[in-house]
Design a protein around this motif. Structure first.
Motif, PDB file in Angstrom:
ATOM      1  N   GLU A 150      14.210  11.838  89.273  1.00 16.82           N
ATOM      2  CA  GLU A 150      15.182  10.801  89.656  1.00 16.82           C
ATOM      3  C   GLU A 150      15.911  11.128  90.951  1.00 16.82           C
ATOM      4  OE1 GLU A 150      15.662  10.957  85.044  1.00 16.82           O
ATOM      5  OE2 GLU A 150      14.924  12.257  86.655  1.00 16.82           O
ATOM      6  N   HIS A 151      15.950  12.404  91.338  1.00 16.62           N
ATOM      7  CA  HIS A 151      16.632  12.788  92.570  1.00 16.62           C
ATOM      8  C   HIS A 151      15.827  12.437  93.819  1.00 16.62           C
ATOM      9  CE1 HIS A 151      13.886  16.027  91.493  1.00 16.62           C
ATOM     10  NE2 HIS A 151      13.895  16.410  92.759  1.00 16.62           N
ATOM     11  N   ILE A 152      14.550  12.092  93.639  1.00 16.48           N
ATOM     12  CA  ILE A 152      13.699  11.731  94.780  1.00 16.48           C
ATOM     13  C   ILE A 152      13.876  10.248  95.068  1.00 16.48           C
ATOM     14  CG2 ILE A 152      11.329  11.570  95.621  1.00 16.48           C
ATOM     15  CD1 ILE A 152      10.711  13.978  93.782  1.00 16.48           C
ATOM     16  N   GLN A 153      14.352   9.937  96.277  1.00 21.43           N
ATOM     17  CA  GLN A 153      14.646   8.555  96.629  1.00 21.43           C
ATOM     18  C   GLN A 153      13.378   7.782  96.974  1.00 21.43           C
ATOM     19  OE1 GLN A 153      18.293   7.887  99.028  1.00 21.43           O
ATOM     20  NE2 GLN A 153      18.506  10.116  99.080  1.00 21.43           N
ATOM     21  N   ILE A 154      13.422   6.473  96.732  1.00 22.71           N
ATOM     22  CA  ILE A 154      12.300   5.585  97.023  1.00 22.71           C
ATOM     23  C   ILE A 154      12.749   4.561  98.063  1.00 22.71           C
ATOM     24  CG2 ILE A 154      10.721   3.847  96.105  1.00 22.71           C
ATOM     25  CD1 ILE A 154      10.944   5.281  93.381  1.00 22.71           C
ATOM     26  N   PHE A 155      12.164   4.643  99.259  1.00 21.95           N
ATOM     27  CA  PHE A 155      12.405   3.670 100.312  1.00 21.95           C
ATOM     28  C   PHE A 155      11.202   2.729 100.347  1.00 21.95           C
ATOM     29  CE2 PHE A 155      14.710   7.437 102.403  1.00 21.95           C
ATOM     30  CZ  PHE A 155      15.862   7.158 101.701  1.00 21.95           C
ATOM     31  N   ALA A 156      11.454   1.458 100.065  1.00 23.16           N
ATOM     32  CA  ALA A 156      10.376   0.506  99.815  1.00 23.16           C
ATOM     33  C   ALA A 156      10.153  -0.424 101.004  1.00 23.16           C
ATOM     34  CB  ALA A 156      10.703  -0.332  98.579  1.00 23.16           C
ATOM     35  N   ASP A 157       8.896  -0.501 101.456  1.00 19.43           N
ATOM     36  CA  ASP A 157       8.539  -1.505 102.461  1.00 19.43           C
ATOM     37  C   ASP A 157       8.653  -2.897 101.864  1.00 19.43           C
ATOM     38  OD1 ASP A 157       7.197  -0.592 105.190  1.00 19.43           O
ATOM     39  OD2 ASP A 157       6.713   0.940 103.698  1.00 19.43           O
ATOM     40  N   ILE A 158       9.156  -3.842 102.657  1.00 17.70           N
ATOM     41  CA  ILE A 158       9.189  -5.240 102.234  1.00 17.70           C
ATOM     42  C   ILE A 158       8.516  -6.093 103.310  1.00 17.70           C
ATOM     43  CG2 ILE A 158      11.182  -5.084 100.698  1.00 17.70           C
ATOM     44  CD1 ILE A 158      12.936  -6.094 102.987  1.00 17.70           C
ATOM     45  N   ASP A 186      15.991   2.647  96.516  1.00 20.48           N
ATOM     46  CA  ASP A 186      17.083   3.373  97.159  1.00 20.48           C
ATOM     47  C   ASP A 186      17.299   2.929  98.601  1.00 20.48           C
ATOM     48  OD1 ASP A 186      17.801   5.418  95.037  1.00 20.48           O
ATOM     49  OD2 ASP A 186      15.656   5.807  95.255  1.00 20.48           O
ATOM     50  N   GLY A 187      16.358   2.175  99.140  1.00 25.57           N
ATOM     51  CA  GLY A 187      16.471   1.625 100.485  1.00 25.57           C
ATOM     52  C   GLY A 187      15.275   0.731 100.734  1.00 25.57           C
ATOM     53  N   VAL A 188      15.364  -0.127 101.741  1.00 22.25           N
ATOM     54  CA  VAL A 188      14.241  -0.998 102.102  1.00 22.25           C
ATOM     55  C   VAL A 188      13.864  -0.746 103.551  1.00 22.25           C
ATOM     56  CG1 VAL A 188      14.705  -2.788 100.399  1.00 22.25           C
ATOM     57  CG2 VAL A 188      15.800  -2.918 102.638  1.00 22.25           C
ATOM     58  N   ILE A 189      12.584  -0.984 103.857  1.00 26.65           N
ATOM     59  CA  ILE A 189      12.039  -0.717 105.182  1.00 26.65           C
ATOM     60  C   ILE A 189      11.475  -2.004 105.772  1.00 26.65           C
ATOM     61  CG2 ILE A 189      10.342   0.610 106.500  1.00 26.65           C
ATOM     62  CD1 ILE A 189      10.370   2.677 104.241  1.00 26.65           C
ATOM     63  N   LEU A 190      11.892  -2.302 107.003  1.00 28.65           N
ATOM     64  CA  LEU A 190      11.379  -3.444 107.753  1.00 28.65           C
ATOM     65  C   LEU A 190      10.404  -2.960 108.813  1.00 28.65           C
ATOM     66  CD1 LEU A 190      14.720  -5.379 108.455  1.00 28.65           C
ATOM     67  CD2 LEU A 190      13.214  -5.581 106.474  1.00 28.65           C
ATOM     68  N   THR A 191       9.322  -3.719 109.019  1.00 26.62           N
ATOM     69  CA  THR A 191       8.330  -3.352 110.025  1.00 26.62           C
ATOM     70  C   THR A 191       7.932  -4.566 110.853  1.00 26.62           C
ATOM     71  OG1 THR A 191       6.370  -3.826 108.674  1.00 26.62           O
ATOM     72  CG2 THR A 191       7.372  -1.643 108.434  1.00 26.62           C
ATOM     73  N   GLY A 192       7.166  -4.282 111.939  1.00 28.51           N
ATOM     74  CA  GLY A 192       6.470  -5.339 112.638  1.00 28.51           C
ATOM     75  C   GLY A 192       5.191  -5.673 111.889  1.00 28.51           C
ATOM     76  N   VAL A 193       4.296  -6.408 112.554  1.00 29.50           N
ATOM     77  CA  VAL A 193       3.078  -6.849 111.871  1.00 29.50           C
ATOM     78  C   VAL A 193       2.021  -5.749 111.803  1.00 29.50           C
ATOM     79  CG1 VAL A 193       3.452  -9.260 112.457  1.00 29.50           C
ATOM     80  CG2 VAL A 193       2.120  -7.815 114.007  1.00 29.50           C
ATOM     81  N   ALA A 194       2.170  -4.697 112.631  1.00 24.78           N
ATOM     82  CA  ALA A 194       1.184  -3.623 112.653  1.00 24.78           C
ATOM     83  C   ALA A 194       1.852  -2.337 113.112  1.00 24.78           C
ATOM     84  CB  ALA A 194       0.012  -3.978 113.568  1.00 24.78           C
ATOM     85  N   THR A 195       1.161  -1.219 112.940  1.00 26.96           N
ATOM     86  CA  THR A 195       1.675   0.074 113.381  1.00 26.96           C
ATOM     87  C   THR A 195       2.034   0.023 114.863  1.00 26.96           C
ATOM     88  OG1 THR A 195       0.374   1.263 111.740  1.00 26.96           O
ATOM     89  CG2 THR A 195       1.096   2.520 113.674  1.00 26.96           C
ATOM     90  N   GLY A 196       3.246   0.479 115.190  1.00 29.13           N
ATOM     91  CA  GLY A 196       3.698   0.490 116.572  1.00 29.13           C
ATOM     92  C   GLY A 196       4.288  -0.818 117.059  1.00 29.13           C
ATOM     93  N   GLN A 197       4.208  -1.881 116.247  1.00 31.88           N
ATOM     94  CA  GLN A 197       4.758  -3.174 116.642  1.00 31.88           C
ATOM     95  C   GLN A 197       6.220  -3.288 116.226  1.00 31.88           C
ATOM     96  OE1 GLN A 197       2.856  -5.597 118.438  1.00 31.88           O
ATOM     97  NE2 GLN A 197       1.640  -3.722 118.611  1.00 31.88           N
ATOM     98  N   GLU A 198       7.019  -3.925 117.078  1.00 32.49           N
ATOM     99  CA  GLU A 198       8.456  -4.022 116.838  1.00 32.49           C
ATOM    100  C   GLU A 198       8.781  -4.862 115.609  1.00 32.49           C
ATOM    101  OE1 GLU A 198      10.962  -5.218 120.044  1.00 32.49           O
ATOM    102  OE2 GLU A 198       9.819  -4.110 121.548  1.00 32.49           O
TER     103      GLU A 198
END
Length: 268
Positions: A150-158, A186-198
């Motif tokens: 439980e001490h290991i946090q989960i940051f989830a891509d959305i 424990d947190g959410v992650i925002l990305t662009g459409v592909a690796t390296g994209q804003e």
């Protein structure tokens, strides 16, 4: 907050990517586990000397990715991550196991003494380039409880990169973030459409207004655009820190140093 306890701040944390060479059983494997481990530790040490705030170890070179990750990958990553932990004993460390091997990532994190995982497919199904990905939050958190992690946090891509979200086109990014929060991410992650994209700064603002958990930017951050994401809890940076901005290359120490210098100025 667990995030604050781990990183010591709630804003502008910089997390570098350690992209492992291709692991056993994958099409591009050419090195032994010992050689991959050595390269990973060298990369981690470069980041540490440059003043990075945290690291994520990832099997990025295991292309093409599969939704059926074998035990040889999990075992290799456990060994490598334990070595990276020894190299950086006081640095917050995380792991992502591609593709969508979130339970395996938790197992590795527990065995190697890591602090967090990056999870794909946490809430809402989507179509990734590996195939159909179903939501995993219920099973993943039960597994975390079962193994005492439980001490290991989960940051989830959305609404994650390299995916089609047509099946959830009627669900906004903010609603997706709320669902992840409700399902105890424990947190959410925002990305662009592909690796390296804003990532879209407007999405950052919308999600920040919608949830109380940390919001991380997971792709496309550079020295020139980091100000756009000033409200982000953290920046996960891979491609930009590599020579010529290509994630397949080695870490460029000078680029990391320059980026961290700018971050410290922005914090001040």
């Amino acid at each position: 907050m667990k995030f604050l306890q781990l990183f010591g701040r709630l804003r502008s944390i910089v997390i570098g990517m350690v992209h492992l060479k291709a692991l056993p059983g994958t099409p591009r494997r050419s090195l032994t586990v010992a050689q991959i481990l050595e390269e990973a530790c060298k990369e981690a040490e470069i980041y540490r000397k440059a003043g990075i705030d945290g690291l994520v170890v990832e099997n990025m070179n295991d292309v093409p990715y599969t939704l059926h990750v074998g035990p040889e990958v999990t075992a290799s990553m456990a060994s490598i991550c334990a070595a990276v932990r020894q190299t950086c004993p006081h640095l917050p460390l995380g792991i992502q196991v591609l593709a969508c091997a979130n339970q395996q990532a938790l197992a590795v994190a527990l065995a190697a003494g890591l602090d967090f995982i990056r999870a794909e497919g946490f809430v809402f199904s989507h179509v990734a380039d590996e195939g159909l990905v179903n939501a995993c939050a219920g099973d993943l958190l039960r597994y975390r409880k079962t193994i005492g992690a439980e001490h290991i946090q989960i940051f989830a891509d959305i609404k994650k990169k390299h995916s089609s979200h047509a099946v959830t086109a009627d669900v906004s990014i903010s609603e997706t973030a709320k669902a992840a929060e409700f399902f105890l991410a424990d947190g959410v992650i925002l990305t662009g459409v592909a690796t390296g994209q804003e990532a879209d700064p407007r999405e950052l603002q919308a999600v920040r207004r919608s949830v109380q958990i940390p919001v991380l930017i997971g792709s496309g951050v550079t020295l020139d655009n980091v100000e756009k994401y000033g409200d982000a809890s953290a920046f996960i940076v891979g491609s930009y820190f590599k020579h010529r901005g290509d994630w397949r290359n080695n870490v460029d120490y000078e680029k990391v140093v320059a980026f961290m210098e700018k971050i410290h100025k922005l914090r001040d």
